[in-house]
Every structure is written in C-alpha cells, then in structure tokens.
Design a protein around this motif. Structure first.
Motif, PDB file in Angstrom:
ATOM      1  N   ILE A  86       0.752  -0.977   0.083  1.00 18.43           N
ATOM      2  CA  ILE A  86       0.035   0.014   0.116  1.00 18.43           C
ATOM      3  C   ILE A  86       0.894   1.220   0.204  1.00 18.43           C
ATOM      4  O   ILE A  86       1.934   1.136   0.323  1.00 18.43           O
ATOM      5  N   ASP A  87       0.271   2.468  -0.385  1.00 25.07           N
ATOM      6  CA  ASP A  87       1.149   3.602  -0.388  1.00 25.07           C
ATOM      7  C   ASP A  87       0.806   4.094   1.320  1.00 25.07           C
ATOM      8  O   ASP A  87      -0.233   4.856   1.613  1.00 25.07           O
ATOM      9  N   PHE A  88       2.014   3.803   2.166  1.00 26.53           N
ATOM     10  CA  PHE A  88       1.800   4.337   3.502  1.00 26.53           C
ATOM     11  C   PHE A  88       1.779   5.668   3.476  1.00 26.53           C
ATOM     12  O   PHE A  88       1.086   6.474   4.634  1.00 26.53           O
ATOM     13  N   GLU A  89       2.277   6.491   2.739  1.00 22.49           N
ATOM     14  CA  GLU A  89       2.362   7.884   2.896  1.00 22.49           C
ATOM     15  C   GLU A  89       1.201   8.678   2.625  1.00 22.49           C
ATOM     16  O   GLU A  89       0.512   9.624   3.266  1.00 22.49           O
ATOM     17  N   LYS A  90       0.480   7.953   1.542  1.00 23.18           N
ATOM     18  CA  LYS A  90      -0.923   8.453   1.224  1.00 23.18           C
ATOM     19  C   LYS A  90      -1.959   8.266   2.173  1.00 23.18           C
ATOM     20  O   LYS A  90      -2.785   9.000   2.593  1.00 23.18           O
ATOM     21  N   ALA A  91      -1.625   6.999   2.654  1.00 27.50           N
ATOM     22  CA  ALA A  91      -2.894   6.341   3.573  1.00 27.50           C
ATOM     23  C   ALA A  91      -2.598   7.357   4.953  1.00 27.50           C
ATOM     24  O   ALA A  91      -3.642   7.647   5.433  1.00 27.50           O
ATOM     25  N   THR A  92      -1.384   7.616   5.159  1.00 29.20           N
ATOM     26  CA  THR A  92      -1.454   8.318   6.498  1.00 29.20           C
ATOM     27  C   THR A  92      -1.878   9.748   6.169  1.00 29.20           C
ATOM     28  O   THR A  92      -2.730  10.502   7.297  1.00 29.20           O
ATOM     29  N   LYS A  93      -1.404  10.345   5.157  1.00 30.28           N
ATOM     30  CA  LYS A  93      -2.212  11.739   4.887  1.00 30.28           C
ATOM     31  C   LYS A  93      -3.884  11.741   4.938  1.00 30.28           C
ATOM     32  O   LYS A  93      -4.217  12.797   5.268  1.00 30.28           O
ATOM     33  N   LYS A  94      -4.253  10.700   4.425  1.00 31.33           N
ATOM     34  CA  LYS A  94      -5.692  10.769   4.546  1.00 31.33           C
ATOM     35  C   LYS A  94      -6.207  10.814   6.041  1.00 31.33           C
ATOM     36  O   LYS A  94      -7.150  11.615   6.345  1.00 31.33           O
ATOM     37  N   ALA A  95      -5.657   9.802   6.956  1.00 27.95           N
ATOM     38  CA  ALA A  95      -6.084  10.320   8.406  1.00 27.95           C
ATOM     39  C   ALA A  95      -5.883  11.582   9.065  1.00 27.95           C
ATOM     40  O   ALA A  95      -6.549  12.305   9.475  1.00 27.95           O
ATOM     41  N   LEU A  96      -4.697  11.936   8.747  1.00 22.92           N
ATOM     42  CA  LEU A  96      -4.208  13.211   9.181  1.00 22.92           C
ATOM     43  C   LEU A  96      -4.898  14.471   8.660  1.00 22.92           C
ATOM     44  O   LEU A  96      -5.450  15.302   9.295  1.00 22.92           O
ATOM     45  N   SER A 132      13.738  -0.408  10.628  1.00 28.28           N
ATOM     46  CA  SER A 132      13.666  -0.032   9.582  1.00 28.28           C
ATOM     47  C   SER A 132      12.575   1.028   9.713  1.00 28.28           C
ATOM     48  O   SER A 132      11.767   1.533  10.614  1.00 28.28           O
ATOM     49  N   GLU A 133      12.659   2.126   8.818  1.00 25.41           N
ATOM     50  CA  GLU A 133      11.985   3.269   8.708  1.00 25.41           C
ATOM     51  C   GLU A 133      10.479   3.056   8.815  1.00 25.41           C
ATOM     52  O   GLU A 133      10.206   2.133   8.003  1.00 25.41           O
ATOM     53  N   ASP A 134       9.898   3.847   9.355  1.00 19.41           N
ATOM     54  CA  ASP A 134       8.315   3.703   9.107  1.00 19.41           C
ATOM     55  C   ASP A 134       7.719   4.956   8.551  1.00 19.41           C
ATOM     56  O   ASP A 134       7.821   5.961   8.905  1.00 19.41           O
ATOM     57  N   LYS A 135       7.036   4.631   7.372  1.00 24.28           N
ATOM     58  CA  LYS A 135       6.552   5.892   6.725  1.00 24.28           C
ATOM     59  C   LYS A 135       5.248   6.474   7.309  1.00 24.28           C
ATOM     60  O   LYS A 135       5.206   7.560   6.793  1.00 24.28           O
ATOM     61  N   ARG A 136       4.769   5.838   8.110  1.00 21.48           N
ATOM     62  CA  ARG A 136       3.831   6.783   8.707  1.00 21.48           C
ATOM     63  C   ARG A 136       4.352   7.610   9.607  1.00 21.48           C
ATOM     64  O   ARG A 136       3.822   8.867   9.675  1.00 21.48           O
ATOM     65  N   LEU A 137       5.549   7.286  10.481  1.00 20.68           N
ATOM     66  CA  LEU A 137       5.982   8.337  11.361  1.00 20.68           C
ATOM     67  C   LEU A 137       6.713   9.571  10.493  1.00 20.68           C
ATOM     68  O   LEU A 137       6.801  10.673  10.621  1.00 20.68           O
ATOM     69  N   GLU A 189       6.588  17.583  19.563  1.00 18.08           N
ATOM     70  CA  GLU A 189       6.865  17.146  21.211  1.00 18.08           C
ATOM     71  C   GLU A 189       5.928  16.094  21.525  1.00 18.08           C
ATOM     72  O   GLU A 189       6.090  15.647  22.602  1.00 18.08           O
ATOM     73  N   ASP A 190       4.978  15.632  20.613  1.00 18.60           N
ATOM     74  CA  ASP A 190       4.053  14.529  20.886  1.00 18.60           C
ATOM     75  C   ASP A 190       3.840  13.587  20.145  1.00 18.60           C
ATOM     76  O   ASP A 190       3.040  12.508  19.978  1.00 18.60           O
ATOM     77  N   ILE A 191       5.267  12.695  19.918  1.00 24.62           N
ATOM     78  CA  ILE A 191       5.489  11.595  19.513  1.00 24.62           C
ATOM     79  C   ILE A 191       6.068  10.485  20.370  1.00 24.62           C
ATOM     80  O   ILE A 191       6.952  10.844  21.262  1.00 24.62           O
ATOM     81  N   TYR A 192       5.222   9.538  20.394  1.00 22.28           N
ATOM     82  CA  TYR A 192       5.655   8.480  21.115  1.00 22.28           C
ATOM     83  C   TYR A 192       5.766   7.031  20.641  1.00 22.28           C
ATOM     84  O   TYR A 192       4.795   6.563  19.792  1.00 22.28           O
ATOM     85  N   ILE A 193       6.762   6.451  20.612  1.00 25.83           N
ATOM     86  CA  ILE A 193       7.111   5.184  20.009  1.00 25.83           C
ATOM     87  C   ILE A 193       7.507   4.038  20.984  1.00 25.83           C
ATOM     88  O   ILE A 193       8.234   4.220  21.779  1.00 25.83           O
ATOM     89  N   GLY A 194       6.777   2.862  20.490  1.00 23.93           N
ATOM     90  CA  GLY A 194       6.995   1.588  21.238  1.00 23.93           C
ATOM     91  C   GLY A 194       7.114   0.308  20.361  1.00 23.93           C
ATOM     92  O   GLY A 194       7.570   0.714  19.250  1.00 23.93           O
ATOM     93  N   GLU A 195       6.256  -0.431  20.816  1.00 27.09           N
ATOM     94  CA  GLU A 195       5.906  -1.582  19.889  1.00 27.09           C
ATOM     95  C   GLU A 195       4.662  -1.529  19.556  1.00 27.09           C
ATOM     96  O   GLU A 195       3.730  -1.102  19.863  1.00 27.09           O
ATOM     97  N   VAL A 223      -2.891   7.208  15.583  1.00 22.88           N
ATOM     98  CA  VAL A 223      -2.255   5.974  16.252  1.00 22.88           C
ATOM     99  C   VAL A 223      -1.943   5.183  14.829  1.00 22.88           C
ATOM    100  O   VAL A 223      -2.851   4.673  14.328  1.00 22.88           O
ATOM    101  N   ALA A 224      -0.527   4.290  14.931  1.00 20.75           N
ATOM    102  CA  ALA A 224      -0.160   3.881  13.778  1.00 20.75           C
ATOM    103  C   ALA A 224      -0.871   2.411  13.639  1.00 20.75           C
ATOM    104  O   ALA A 224      -0.550   1.838  12.427  1.00 20.75           O
ATOM    105  N   SER A 225      -1.463   1.924  14.491  1.00 22.73           N
ATOM    106  CA  SER A 225      -2.004   0.457  14.415  1.00 22.73           C
ATOM    107  C   SER A 225      -3.240   0.568  15.248  1.00 22.73           C
ATOM    108  O   SER A 225      -3.572   1.050  16.353  1.00 22.73           O
TER     109      SER A 225
END
Length: 353
Positions: free
Chosen positions: A163-173, A202-207, A223-229, A254-256
């Motif tokens: 899928i186009d992760f960039e385009k999909a993330t832009k949809k949500a935002l 690896s790089e995550d295109k959503r982030l 200042e509001d970016i939180y990364i885990g599993e 939220v990325a998932s």
C-alpha cells in the motif's frame, strides 16, 4: 484429431486391425509388414493412443503442480499481537487453495539459521514483510519466482503487493485537520528486519509522513511523538505517558488498531471521553476496531486482498512472465465515533501535497 478410420483407409486394412495393433494386442495374427505399415501411417498422421494421451496429460499436470513457500518476516509474538499480518496470510492460503496449490511450505525468518534444503527447491515464494538484503540475495539466487507483500525491495527485479503508506497516513491526518485540530499527537511502533538473530529497525513511512507534515506547517506535534512496540499493551502505556504532560493534544494518530485500542483504554481510565476530550484515528481496520467503545475511525487496509493478489502474481510468474509487476492496493478511511463523526467511507480528497 486423427481417427482410427483414417489410418485404416490409408493402410488398406480394417479399423479393428488398426485398433488392435495400435493398442499392442499381441493375440492378433497379422504380418509384420502390415503391422509396421499401420504404425508408420499412425506416426505420420500424428495419432496418439488413449494411453499415450493420458500419459501426456499426467506429465503436463505434474509440470503445473507448483511447490510454493510462505515466509513470514515477523516473529510469532509480533504476528499474534497484530492481526494485520495474519490477515495477509489468510488471503494467501485461501487463494492458494483456490488455485489448487497443495505443496505449500511455511517458514519464519527468525527461525532460519540456515536455509532449509526443501526451501531451495521451491518453484515460488511469497514473502510477508521485510527481508534483509543478505538473506534476499541468498533467496533470489535459488528461487526465481518471488512476490513480496507489504514491502517493495526492488521493483525492477521483484513482484510486490503493498500500500502507499504515505498517502494512507495523509488521509487520516487530513481528516483531523479538516475537523479543526491544529495539534496532533502520534503513537506508533517500530518495524524490524530479523536477520540472523539480529533485529534491524527500519524506517516507518507513517512516522516519516507525520514528521514531514509538521515540518511543512500543517499542524503542531513535534513534542507529542511516542514510539514503542506495535502492541495493545504499548499503545496503553504510551498514552499513559502522554497524559502525564500538562497540555495533552486533543487528537492522536495511532499507527495501528491494536495500539489504538490500548490507548483508548488509557484515556478512559483517566476519565477522558473519546472523542469529546481526545479524538483518535488509527490504522489497519482490524475486526476489533468496529467493536471497540467507541468504535475506531481508522485507515482500512485490504490485507486479505493483498494476500490473494500476491498469489495471482506468483502464479503468473511461475507460468513464464518475466517483467516484474508492482501492485499498490488502495486504502480507504473509515470514519466511526472515535473522532466525532458518524460511520462512513470517507472520500479522500488529497489536499496535502
């Protein structure tokens, strides 16, 4: 198709004699010269006995009986914590069954300290996720027909479905921006490549997309970016961490979906209402997303269709196609109650460049 009657006429004998000679009936009394004449005539006309035709069909059938491998690049824990990859696998298995492929081997990358012998004899391979370059080179040297799912390693060499992760993330935002949110938080995980007992992030295109939009001034949130599993537990813990700040964003991407369900629980425990106090938009649209309380707005990824498409590409490859094909499966934004609007398929108008 040549008939026994035609051979009989050209050989100047009866059809019964031709039939018995061609079917190797040794009880028939016929001169060797006549037998050879019948056989020669049948050969010239291209006649095949039922036995010969069946043998040819069986040979052809064996040639189309492909052996296919499925290699998962996720650990068992990663797969169990996120139904996203399980759904891709289900799509693969359903389509393989539909295509009549019975010789299927399943492998997991982090368990392959060495390449299994049966792995090297596969006719085709379906790879779910990221495969490290060194392992990729080993595989591609031995298996010609490879299709990658949810990852595009080299579109000039390999087939892929993603899928186009960039385009999909832009949809949500874009949707959150349209609702008037000027500050948006991010909760996400890390993607890994499992190589010889090592884990390479690896790089995550959503982030990356999220951070690029901040840089271009579409909203605040650096200042509001939180990364885990990518797990429900980490979604819960990361949201609790975010809530410790005095000024919490009024919206989160939220990325998932599993992470979003965990984040939702943390918000509710803190006495905050979703979406009145904090709006959420997630990613995946797993089955549980529509049954959370409130139901999650999320980017729908057609994972099962990705798996089915991957099998179709592989079948086409194994039948002789050489030109690599890259398929980008579209996504859609499903709007539910977690961001304050009614259930609908959101038609995406790309405002963000």
């Amino acid at each position: 198709m040549v008939t026994i009657k035609e051979i009989a006429q050209k050989s100047n004998v009866s059809t019964a004699t031709v039939s018995r000679v061609l079917n190797h009936d040794h009880s028939i009394s016929v001169q060797d010269e006549t037998r050879q004449r019948i056989l020669q005539t049948a050969k010239e006309l291209g006649y095949q006995t039922i036995h010969e035709r069946r043998k040819k069909q069986q040979t052809q059938s064996k040639k189309t009986s492909f052996s296919v491998g499925i290699i998962a690049c996720q650990t068992v824990e990663e797969e169990l914590n996120d139904p996203y990859f399980i759904s891709i696998r289900q799509g693969i298995e359903e389509e393989l069954y539909k295509q009549g492929i019975n010789k299927v081997g399943s492998y997991r990358l982090n368990d392959m300290l060495t390449v299994p012998q049966d792995f090297l004899s596969l006719d085709g391979l379906l790879v779910i996720g990221r495969l490290g370059e060194d392992v990729l080179n080993q595989v591609s040297e031995n298996i010609k027909n490879i299709v990658y799912l949810n990852y595009v390693p080299d579109e000039e060499r390999y087939d892929s479905v993603s899928i186009d992760f960039e385009k999909a993330t832009k949809k949500a935002l874009q949707h959150l921006i349209d609702l008037g949110y000027k500050r948006i938080g991010y909760i996400g995980g890390v993607e890994r490549e499992h190589l010889k007992q090592q884990k390479v992030i690896s790089e995550d295109k959503r982030l990356i997309t999220f951070e690029n939009m901040i840089k271009h001034g579409y909203f605040e949130g650096s200042e509001d970016i939180y990364i885990g599993e990518y797990t429900m537990t980490h979604g819960y813990e990361l949201m609790k961490k975010a809530l410790k700040k005095k000024n919490v964003p009024k919206a989160f991407f939220v990325a998932s979906d599993p992470m979003a369900i965990g984040a939702l629980r943390a918000l509710q425990e803190a006495g905050l209402s979703v979406p009145s106090d904090v709006a959420l938009v997630a990613f995946d649209d797993i089955e549980a997303a529509k049954y959370s309380s409130p139901p999650l707005s999320t980017v729908k990824v057609y994972t099962k269709e990705m798996g089915q498409t991957g099998v179709k590409l592989l079948m086409d490859r194994m039948k002789g196609r050489e030109l690599p094909v890259k398929v980008t499966v579209p996504t859609s934004l499903v709007i539910r109650q977690s961001c304050g609007t009614s259930v609908t398929e959101h038609p995406f108008k790309e405002v963000i460049q």
